[in-house]
Design an enzyme around this catalytic site. Sequence first.
Site, PDB file in Angstrom:
ATOM      1  N   HIS A  13      33.761  43.342  39.685  1.00 41.46           N
ATOM      2  CA  HIS A  13      34.498  43.084  40.923  1.00 41.46           C
ATOM      3  C   HIS A  13      34.498  44.344  41.780  1.00 41.46           C
ATOM      4  CE1 HIS A  13      36.701  39.252  39.829  1.00 41.46           C
ATOM      5  NE2 HIS A  13      36.038  39.549  38.737  1.00 41.46           N
ATOM      6  N   GLU A  38      32.961  40.861  47.109  1.00 38.19           N
ATOM      7  CA  GLU A  38      32.866  42.084  46.302  1.00 38.19           C
ATOM      8  C   GLU A  38      31.404  42.252  45.886  1.00 38.19           C
ATOM      9  OE1 GLU A  38      35.956  41.357  43.371  1.00 38.19           O
ATOM     10  OE2 GLU A  38      37.447  41.127  44.965  1.00 38.19           O
ATOM     11  N   GLU A  59      36.160  47.035  37.994  1.00 33.27           N
ATOM     12  CA  GLU A  59      36.374  47.138  39.442  1.00 33.27           C
ATOM     13  C   GLU A  59      35.560  48.344  39.864  1.00 33.27           C
ATOM     14  OE1 GLU A  59      38.207  45.135  41.323  1.00 33.27           O
ATOM     15  OE2 GLU A  59      39.495  44.057  39.905  1.00 33.27           O
ATOM     16  N   HIS A  83      34.039  36.945  43.166  1.00 34.01           N
ATOM     17  CA  HIS A  83      34.683  37.064  44.472  1.00 34.01           C
ATOM     18  C   HIS A  83      33.576  37.440  45.448  1.00 34.01           C
ATOM     19  CE1 HIS A  83      38.711  37.907  42.319  1.00 34.01           C
ATOM     20  NE2 HIS A  83      38.604  36.630  42.647  1.00 34.01           N
TER      21      HIS A  83
HETATM   22 ZN    ZN Z   1      37.647  40.502  42.436  1.00 33.52          ZN
END
Ligand code: ZN
Length: 570
Positions: free
Chosen positions: A284, A179, A364, A176
């Site tokens: 991420h 990110e 994350e 992504h």
């Molecule tokens: Zn992501």
Amino acid sequence: MGKRVSFLSLLLLSLLSGLALRAQEDPGQMERAFAILEERGEIVFEFYPDNISTVKQINTFLSVDRKTSMGFEAYANEEGFRKFLGYNIPFRLIERQARKKSGTGSGEFPGGWDSYPSHDQYVSFMERMADEYPEICRLDTLGQSVEGRNILIMKITGNPDKHEPEPAFVYSSTMHGDETTGYVIMLRLIDYLCFNYGHDSLVTKLVDNIEIWINPLANPDGAYFEDDGIPEPKRFNLNHVDLNRNFPGIEGSEHPDGMPYQPENIAQMDFLESIYMVMGANIHGGAEVINYPFDTWESLHADDEWYRRTSREYAREAQTMSGPVLYMLDLDSGITNGWKWYPVYGSRQDWVNYFNHAREVTIEINFPKYTPSAELPYFWHYNHPSLLRYMEQSLFGIHGIIRDESTGNPLKASIRVQGHDTLHSDIYSDSLTGYFVRLIGPGTWNLEISASGYEFTVVEDVQVNPGQATRFDVTLTTLASGVNRRDGLEISPNPFIYQAELSIPVSVPGLHRILLYDIRGRMVMEDLMFCEMTGIFIYPLEGSHLDQGIYLLKLISPADTRILKIFKSQ
Ligand code: ZN
């Protein structure tokens, strides 16, 4: 995310959601949404569904990013947004603040590791590391993005030009494009491994014994949407596709997002299939939690215990390193099962676990998504011991080499843990070296080893201790000629005249159906056999009444269906 919600922000959120309820009727808001879509190809909004089953439906064309305290935050391309509007769900458009350019591409990179590199600085950093550390580094390109940027990956290992019997571990970040914290952390990890190799004992152990691959930027077109610097990165790639919804679906749909596989993902899949991948993590941002499989369905991974334990270790170490700062505490104190958080179809993590028979989690790494450049060193400080320890996990569990007994040649074989493996958690040995790694929790396990043309072999009572490797090698014996087998199913003699003995390895006790078909597909025999326990069962096949020719024997067992070609002669 809960930890940062103060009373004030709750108040603010309720004010915002009050606005959101009217957002759909607000023509200014709608106009703005379409203007952003035209300019950037994607928009971000928060929506407030009145039941969770709607989220599952719209999840196939929206890219739901996270659960918020009021609803869900999602990204959409134009087509997805138009479909979403058809559902009449209240939403609130989120306009991203442009990031300050000052943190990007100014001065030397990396400097004090408190800036984001420009794309040119990124490429020269990778080239410079490969030049400076030729004894352990090789720079490689997985493929190209839609816009033609190289997707770079660094291989870091002792003897980097040799394919050794070692686990491959893969870190990949920023699929992504917005990110970007993990991107800089990965560059710093490359620097740290190279600089400390030969000096720090853990780093030296990791580099010597693991084939480490680091892909800092999986979606370069998204991150560098605004060309030089990353002032306004995008989540999607240049075709407005969310790369983390674009892998083959493990539930059976080839294209869960309805889009063709993107070049960025094809490059990743080709690469991950080409190495002996044992473990990895995909980084991420937008929350602070380790998300482990599966994303698609509620069923747990056979090694759920292993996932929870290793994820917990990652989160705990990061929490300790962040000291008084509250970090990596989302959901269950920094860990979550993917599906339990929110279901996602076509994710990279599910693909790796299911189709590539390897392990991968999603880290994350920060909330909110954008880390001001001056704060990047803190995220490195919190995470780097965990990043190293997580790689070390690939050196534990069961390791060995599988060879042909007579020639000593390495063999690609299937390795199943008896009574344990489900949903593709079984593994294979590396075809080039015969090396295998089965990561598993502490206990005593039986391994079923099978390779086409070899005797089915069970290695019993393999002890696994926490934080240690159990090592043993296996040699497999070729089957005598005239015996035909499929996954351990054997018949002898073959060809036969009157009777033959069918030998059936049983891994799951229960009812077994034996069916015999002639060459034209007609069933000529059917029988049932009940096997109360695991082991090898012998079934006497009476065939004196059969015509001469080729038959297909089908065995339907509780575990699987096996087919064996047999020959009746006169
Ligand atoms: Zn992501």
